[in-house]
Design a protein around this motif. Structure first.
Motif, PDB file in Angstrom:
ATOM      1  N   ARG A   1      10.558  44.079  20.085  1.00  0.00           N
ATOM      2  CA  ARG A   1      10.437  43.230  21.271  1.00  0.00           C
ATOM      3  C   ARG A   1       9.387  42.148  21.042  1.00  0.00           C
ATOM      4  O   ARG A   1       9.575  40.995  21.433  1.00  0.00           O
ATOM      5  CB  ARG A   1      10.077  44.112  22.468  1.00  0.00           C
TER       6      ARG A   1
ATOM      7  N   LEU B   1      10.037  38.148  21.331  1.00  0.00           N
ATOM      8  CA  LEU B   1       9.283  37.283  22.239  1.00  0.00           C
ATOM      9  C   LEU B   1       8.698  36.087  21.490  1.00  0.00           C
ATOM     10  O   LEU B   1       8.699  34.959  21.997  1.00  0.00           O
ATOM     11  CB  LEU B   1       8.152  38.078  22.916  1.00  0.00           C
ATOM     12  N   ILE B   2       8.223  36.328  20.287  1.00  0.00           N
ATOM     13  CA  ILE B   2       7.640  35.235  19.508  1.00  0.00           C
ATOM     14  C   ILE B   2       8.741  34.277  19.044  1.00  0.00           C
ATOM     15  O   ILE B   2       8.614  33.056  19.153  1.00  0.00           O
ATOM     16  CB  ILE B   2       6.828  35.794  18.323  1.00  0.00           C
TER      17      ILE B   2
ATOM     18  N   THR C   1      11.499  33.573  20.398  1.00  0.00           N
ATOM     19  CA  THR C   1      12.088  32.787  21.482  1.00  0.00           C
ATOM     20  C   THR C   1      11.042  31.961  22.219  1.00  0.00           C
ATOM     21  O   THR C   1      11.305  31.422  23.294  1.00  0.00           O
ATOM     22  CB  THR C   1      12.818  33.706  22.491  1.00  0.00           C
ATOM     23  N   GLY C   2       9.844  31.886  21.638  1.00  0.00           N
ATOM     24  CA  GLY C   2       8.829  30.985  22.174  1.00  0.00           C
ATOM     25  C   GLY C   2       8.099  31.483  23.410  1.00  0.00           C
ATOM     26  O   GLY C   2       7.317  30.763  24.000  1.00  0.00           O
ATOM     27  N   ARG C   3       8.369  32.710  23.823  1.00  0.00           N
ATOM     28  CA  ARG C   3       7.716  33.207  25.028  1.00  0.00           C
ATOM     29  C   ARG C   3       6.336  33.788  24.742  1.00  0.00           C
ATOM     30  O   ARG C   3       5.505  33.899  25.637  1.00  0.00           O
ATOM     31  CB  ARG C   3       8.597  34.272  25.711  1.00  0.00           C
ATOM     32  N   GLY C   4       6.112  34.177  23.500  1.00  0.00           N
ATOM     33  CA  GLY C   4       4.800  34.709  23.134  1.00  0.00           C
ATOM     34  C   GLY C   4       4.647  36.164  23.529  1.00  0.00           C
ATOM     35  O   GLY C   4       5.393  36.663  24.379  1.00  0.00           O
ATOM     36  N   ALA C   5       3.689  36.839  22.913  1.00  0.00           N
ATOM     37  CA  ALA C   5       3.531  38.286  23.120  1.00  0.00           C
ATOM     38  C   ALA C   5       2.144  38.628  23.647  1.00  0.00           C
ATOM     39  O   ALA C   5       1.627  39.713  23.422  1.00  0.00           O
ATOM     40  CB  ALA C   5       3.809  39.025  21.817  1.00  0.00           C
ATOM     41  N   ARG C   6       1.561  37.663  24.371  1.00  0.00           N
ATOM     42  CA  ARG C   6       0.225  37.892  24.891  1.00  0.00           C
ATOM     43  C   ARG C   6       0.172  39.149  25.757  1.00  0.00           C
ATOM     44  O   ARG C   6       1.091  39.420  26.525  1.00  0.00           O
ATOM     45  CB  ARG C   6      -0.215  36.684  25.718  1.00  0.00           C
TER      46      ARG C   6
ATOM     47  N   LYS D   1       0.302  33.344  14.465  1.00  0.00           N
ATOM     48  CA  LYS D   1       0.521  31.912  14.646  1.00  0.00           C
ATOM     49  C   LYS D   1       0.145  31.133  13.384  1.00  0.00           C
ATOM     50  O   LYS D   1       0.919  30.310  12.893  1.00  0.00           O
ATOM     51  CB  LYS D   1      -0.320  31.432  15.827  1.00  0.00           C
TER      52      LYS D   1
ATOM     53  N   THR E   1       8.797  33.577  13.577  1.00  0.00           N
ATOM     54  CA  THR E   1       9.261  32.440  14.373  1.00  0.00           C
ATOM     55  C   THR E   1      10.775  32.247  14.321  1.00  0.00           C
ATOM     56  O   THR E   1      11.351  31.705  15.253  1.00  0.00           O
ATOM     57  CB  THR E   1       8.610  31.130  13.890  1.00  0.00           C
TER      58      THR E   1
END
Ligand code: ATP
Length: 214
Positions: A181, A185-186, A188-193, A205, A211
């Motif tokens: 997951r 998330l990474i 699709t550009g949503r990030g995993a913060r 990053k 990516t």
């Protein structure tokens, strides 16, 4: 009795808060001196983790960030091929002869434990602690049901009675997160913060990891 070391293996591609919380909870509840997080080696001839062994080690070190109960262990990455667990456990025994070991695995892994290479020898090197997931029930027939009948203990304290070979089920809170997951998330550009420690995200990053949907 000799102090206990926990062994927690996985791809850690990347490490996330589910791994970290579980490791620290078990360290505390089992009274482990520390938990070794051991990322798997990268296979040469077939598809393996996205990140290299060195990258996965670096992410683990950033994640642990001084926590004394956790230890990043490079022994499987340093081999050229993926290791069998029995080799890793024997290796640990040689390095830490004055310790006892506890292999930490999930119920799903336990149900198929008799398919692991030389699984009975693993039970001569360590105790097995099985992390119970809510719905999954223990095997009721076959080799692992038999092993349970002979070896299961019901209390953490009973781990101290023998050097190796006991099986303990333990309930631990599992956070609803997976490396799959996080990678998605990474990609699709949503990030995993908040699922992965900030220091690890910075590294991901910088290295451009995960990516392209891999
Ligand atoms: P992937 O999604 O790529 O399969 P993963 O998140 O399941 O990865 P692994 O590195 O394969 O992580 O798992 C290492 C160990 O961590 C395994 O024993 C697995 O059962 C356990 N684990 C995975 N996710 C969690 C979680 N959310 N909480 C606790 N333990 C977990």
């Amino acid at each position: 009795v000799n102090p206990l070391i926990g062994i927690f293996g996985g791809a850690f591609d990347p490490v996330h808060i589910g791994h970290l919380r579980l490791a620290i909870e078990l360290q505390q509840r089992l009274g482990l001196q520390r938990v070794h997080l051991i990322p798997t080696g990268t296979p040469v001839h077939r598809e393996g983790p996205v990140a290299s062994g060195e990258q996965r080690l670096t992410m683990l070190r950033l994640a642990i960030d001084g926590e004394v109960g956790l230890h990043v262990d490079a022994r499987e990455v340093e081999r050229n091929e993926p290791s069998f667990m029995v080799e890793t456990m024997n290796d640990m025994r040689r390095q830490y002869p004055a310790h006892r070991q506890c292999l930490l695995i999930g119920m799903d892994q336990f149900a198929a434990f008799d398919s692991w290479y030389r699984w009975e020898d693993i039970l001569d090197t360590a105790h097995i602690v099985v992390i119970q997931r809510n719905a999954v029930t223990p095997p009721t027939y076959g080799a692992m049901a038999q092993a349970l009948a002979e070896r299961q203990i019901n209390d953490v304290k009973d781990l101290a009675d023998s050097e190796t070979g006991r099986i303990l089920f333990i309930n631990a809170p599992l956070l609803d997160v997976s490396s799959t997951r996080v990678r998605l998330l990474i990609a699709t550009g949503r990030g995993a913060r908040y699922l992965v420690p900030d220091g690890v995200l910075d590294f991901i990053k910088r290295e451009g990891l995960y990516t392209n949907g891999k």
